[in-house]
Design a protein around this motif. Structure first.
Motif, PDB file in Angstrom:
ATOM      1  N   ALA A 121      49.690  47.857  30.750  1.00 31.59           N
ATOM      2  CA  ALA A 121      49.158  46.567  31.185  1.00 31.59           C
ATOM      3  C   ALA A 121      47.822  46.773  31.870  1.00 31.59           C
ATOM      4  O   ALA A 121      47.655  47.727  32.647  1.00 31.59           O
ATOM      5  CB  ALA A 121      50.134  45.877  32.138  1.00 31.59           C
ATOM      6  N   GLY A 122      46.864  45.901  31.622  1.00 34.58           N
ATOM      7  CA  GLY A 122      45.563  45.984  32.267  1.00 34.58           C
ATOM      8  C   GLY A 122      45.591  45.361  33.659  1.00 34.58           C
ATOM      9  O   GLY A 122      46.375  44.449  33.930  1.00 34.58           O
ATOM     10  N   VAL A 123      44.729  45.873  34.532  1.00 40.33           N
ATOM     11  CA  VAL A 123      44.591  45.364  35.897  1.00 40.33           C
ATOM     12  C   VAL A 123      43.223  44.698  36.000  1.00 40.33           C
ATOM     13  O   VAL A 123      42.202  45.312  35.657  1.00 40.33           O
ATOM     14  CB  VAL A 123      44.718  46.503  36.929  1.00 40.33           C
ATOM     15  CG1 VAL A 123      44.483  45.989  38.344  1.00 40.33           C
ATOM     16  CG2 VAL A 123      46.096  47.158  36.824  1.00 40.33           C
ATOM     17  N   ASN A 124      43.203  43.449  36.484  1.00 36.50           N
ATOM     18  CA  ASN A 124      41.970  42.676  36.508  1.00 36.50           C
ATOM     19  C   ASN A 124      41.792  41.945  37.829  1.00 36.50           C
ATOM     20  O   ASN A 124      42.757  41.704  38.558  1.00 36.50           O
ATOM     21  CB  ASN A 124      41.974  41.660  35.356  1.00 36.50           C
ATOM     22  CG  ASN A 124      41.966  42.320  33.993  1.00 36.50           C
ATOM     23  OD1 ASN A 124      40.934  42.795  33.530  1.00 36.50           O
ATOM     24  ND2 ASN A 124      43.118  42.361  33.344  1.00 36.50           N
ATOM     25  N   ARG A 125      40.555  41.569  38.123  1.00 30.34           N
ATOM     26  CA  ARG A 125      40.259  40.845  39.364  1.00 30.34           C
ATOM     27  C   ARG A 125      41.087  39.571  39.524  1.00 30.34           C
ATOM     28  O   ARG A 125      41.526  39.257  40.633  1.00 30.34           O
ATOM     29  CB  ARG A 125      38.770  40.503  39.431  1.00 30.34           C
ATOM     30  CG  ARG A 125      37.853  41.703  39.603  1.00 30.34           C
ATOM     31  CD  ARG A 125      37.739  42.123  41.054  1.00 30.34           C
ATOM     32  NE  ARG A 125      36.836  43.270  41.221  1.00 30.34           N
ATOM     33  CZ  ARG A 125      36.603  43.854  42.389  1.00 30.34           C
ATOM     34  NH1 ARG A 125      37.198  43.403  43.489  1.00 30.34           N
ATOM     35  NH2 ARG A 125      35.779  44.879  42.461  1.00 30.34           N
ATOM     36  N   PRO A 126      41.324  38.786  38.465  1.00 27.45           N
ATOM     37  CA  PRO A 126      42.164  37.606  38.654  1.00 27.45           C
ATOM     38  C   PRO A 126      43.568  37.933  39.154  1.00 27.45           C
ATOM     39  O   PRO A 126      44.193  37.113  39.834  1.00 27.45           O
ATOM     40  CB  PRO A 126      42.195  36.970  37.258  1.00 27.45           C
ATOM     41  CG  PRO A 126      40.910  37.398  36.628  1.00 27.45           C
ATOM     42  CD  PRO A 126      40.699  38.794  37.119  1.00 27.45           C
TER      43      PRO A 126
ATOM     44  N   LEU B 128      54.707  36.275  37.618  1.00 26.64           N
ATOM     45  CA  LEU B 128      54.347  37.686  37.748  1.00 26.64           C
ATOM     46  C   LEU B 128      52.872  37.860  37.385  1.00 26.64           C
ATOM     47  O   LEU B 128      52.344  37.176  36.506  1.00 26.64           O
ATOM     48  CB  LEU B 128      55.201  38.560  36.822  1.00 26.64           C
ATOM     49  CG  LEU B 128      56.718  38.529  37.042  1.00 26.64           C
ATOM     50  CD1 LEU B 128      57.408  39.354  35.966  1.00 26.64           C
ATOM     51  CD2 LEU B 128      57.077  39.048  38.423  1.00 26.64           C
ATOM     52  N   PRO B 129      52.168  38.789  38.035  1.00 22.08           N
ATOM     53  CA  PRO B 129      50.770  39.027  37.674  1.00 22.08           C
ATOM     54  C   PRO B 129      50.655  39.760  36.345  1.00 22.08           C
ATOM     55  O   PRO B 129      51.639  40.289  35.817  1.00 22.08           O
ATOM     56  CB  PRO B 129      50.253  39.897  38.829  1.00 22.08           C
ATOM     57  CG  PRO B 129      51.474  40.596  39.341  1.00 22.08           C
ATOM     58  CD  PRO B 129      52.613  39.632  39.154  1.00 22.08           C
ATOM     59  N   GLY B 130      49.436  39.790  35.814  1.00 26.77           N
ATOM     60  CA  GLY B 130      49.178  40.543  34.583  1.00 26.77           C
ATOM     61  C   GLY B 130      48.732  39.654  33.452  1.00 26.77           C
ATOM     62  O   GLY B 130      49.527  38.864  32.926  1.00 26.77           O
ATOM     63  N   LEU B 131      47.451  39.768  33.050  1.00 22.47           N
ATOM     64  CA  LEU B 131      46.859  38.885  32.052  1.00 22.47           C
ATOM     65  C   LEU B 131      46.557  39.565  30.719  1.00 22.47           C
ATOM     66  O   LEU B 131      46.015  38.923  29.815  1.00 22.47           O
ATOM     67  CB  LEU B 131      45.570  38.270  32.615  1.00 22.47           C
ATOM     68  CG  LEU B 131      45.745  37.410  33.865  1.00 22.47           C
ATOM     69  CD1 LEU B 131      44.389  36.911  34.353  1.00 22.47           C
ATOM     70  CD2 LEU B 131      46.679  36.251  33.605  1.00 22.47           C
ATOM     71  N   GLU B 132      46.897  40.852  30.600  1.00 19.25           N
ATOM     72  CA  GLU B 132      46.696  41.535  29.315  1.00 19.25           C
ATOM     73  C   GLU B 132      47.643  42.713  29.228  1.00 19.25           C
ATOM     74  O   GLU B 132      48.013  43.327  30.241  1.00 19.25           O
ATOM     75  CB  GLU B 132      45.242  42.006  29.163  1.00 19.25           C
ATOM     76  CG  GLU B 132      44.815  43.036  30.193  1.00 19.25           C
ATOM     77  CD  GLU B 132      43.368  43.468  30.067  1.00 19.25           C
ATOM     78  OE1 GLU B 132      42.718  43.139  29.059  1.00 19.25           O
ATOM     79  OE2 GLU B 132      42.888  44.152  30.992  1.00 19.25           O
ATOM     80  N   ALA B 133      48.059  43.030  28.007  1.00 16.11           N
ATOM     81  CA  ALA B 133      48.994  44.135  27.809  1.00 16.11           C
ATOM     82  C   ALA B 133      48.930  44.595  26.369  1.00 16.11           C
ATOM     83  O   ALA B 133      48.430  43.889  25.484  1.00 16.11           O
ATOM     84  CB  ALA B 133      50.423  43.720  28.167  1.00 16.11           C
ATOM     85  N   ALA B 134      49.457  45.778  26.146  1.00 19.78           N
ATOM     86  CA  ALA B 134      49.614  46.311  24.795  1.00 19.78           C
ATOM     87  C   ALA B 134      51.004  46.913  24.674  1.00 19.78           C
ATOM     88  O   ALA B 134      51.534  47.463  25.643  1.00 19.78           O
ATOM     89  CB  ALA B 134      48.547  47.355  24.491  1.00 19.78           C
ATOM     90  N   GLY B 135      51.582  46.797  23.495  1.00 20.48           N
ATOM     91  CA  GLY B 135      52.915  47.338  23.257  1.00 20.48           C
ATOM     92  C   GLY B 135      53.353  47.037  21.839  1.00 20.48           C
ATOM     93  O   GLY B 135      52.546  47.078  20.914  1.00 20.48           O
TER      94      GLY B 135
END
Length: 329
Positions: free
Chosen positions: A43-48, A66-73
């Motif tokens: 999962a990516g970590v971002n300022r938002p 839950l936080p987290g606005l992008e991911a790969a899987g």
């Protein structure tokens, strides 16, 4: 595919600093109509995410808290009406929330295939950053080949992406950063780097004829300086306010020089708007990623349970490029 009933996740225990990010267990979400379920690898970590953690960026109605606005899987479930995806497909996706977890749902139209030759760790860095950069620099900002482009925060995830995309599409790129190391990283990507602690970006850009497009995430005192740094008919696109959202501005300059001031945030946009961005990325940018002409710049990785350390790293502003969380092998 047999799915568990519960999953590991990280929640925001209460508004506050990085320490409020707390490991927890949550039910595995169920994809609705038009949605896919992703088993998250990274999962990516971002300022938002940090803004949401601090209590100043609420998720949209119906989105995961839950936080987290992008991911790969990999695709682990298909909601009614979903076509074009199969169980097990490698995928990266823009999320309405919920990426800090083993499973997450998102509209299928906001997902993209992992570019050929790229691992899931790198692919998790793409959606939020590339959706934001493409929509603001090219769709909203209308950057064209041969133009002068100034991006602030050049060593950030957005900055390193914007430099590469602008360069590969033929613009002349200038980037601000706050250290010799960060300026060197910007220069390696093809930008003329400006150390804002040592030089005035306004003077640099004016000497070159002015910026045709400025991408700013600082705001505050940078806003009137951006106006001074712009060329005739230039465009300023605001995407964040790390300093402040308020500034005193002489609009006579905007009228006399025919300047455009605009901006956007990604998360509140409609599902259709985000789907249109995804379609343009798939057609115009994903082939460049597959060919290795551009690539995400990676800073560091943390296990999911150490999300608080990842946020502290991001908020220290010492990072160059993207920070990711390892969720599942």
């Amino acid at each position: 595919m047999s799915l568990p009933d519960t999953m590991r996740a990280v929640e925001i225990a209460a508004p506050g600093g990085p320490e409020v990010l707390t490991p927890c267990e949550r039910p595995v979400p169920v994809p609705g109509a038009g949605e896919i379920l992703i088993r998250v690898a990274w999962a990516g970590v971002n300022r938002p995410d940090a803004l949401q953690r601090a209590g100043s960026y609420a998720p949209p109605p119906g989105a995961s808290p839950l936080p987290g606005l992008e991911a790969a899987g990999h695709v682990a479930g298909l909601g009614p009406g979903v076509g074009g995806w199969a169980l097990g497909d490698a995928v990266c996706a823009l999320l309405p929330g919920g990426g800090y977890a083993e499973y997450v749902v998102t509209p299928a139209a906001h997902a993209l295939p992992v570019p050929a030759g790229m691992g899931l760790r790198e692919a998790a860095c793409l959606p939020e950053t590339f959706f934001t950069t493409w929509s603001n620099v090219f769709m909203r900002g209308r950057l064209r080949a041969g133009e002068r482009f100034l991006v602030h925060g050049g060593s950030s995830g957005i900055g390193t992406t914007a430099i590469q995309l602008a360069k590969v599409f033929g613009a002349r790129v200038f980037a601000t950063a706050g250290s010799a190391e960060k300026c060197a990283a910007c220069a390696r990507l093809g930008a003329t780097a400006i150390n804002y602690r040592e030089a005035d970006f306004v003077k640099v850009l004016r000497a070159e004829g002015g910026a045709d497009l400025v991408l700013d995430m600082v705001g505050g005192s940078y806003i009137p300086r951006n106006i001074k740094a712009m060329a005739e008919d230039g465009r300023l696109v605001m995407i964040a306010f790390l300093e402040a959202p308020v500034a005193e501005l002489n609009f006579a300059q905007i009228m006399a020089r025919r300047l455009t001031v605009t901006g956007s945030t990604l998360r509140p946009q409609s599902e259709l708007a985000k789907a249109r961005i995804a379609a343009e990325l798939h057609d115009k940018v994903w082939p460049l990623l597959a060919a290795g002409r551009i690539a995400p710049v990676m800073d560091s990785a943390f296990p999911l349970e150490r999300a608080a350390e990842a946020h502290a790293r991001m908020e220290s502003s010492g990072h160059i490029g993207k920070i990711v969380l390892e969720v599942a092998p």
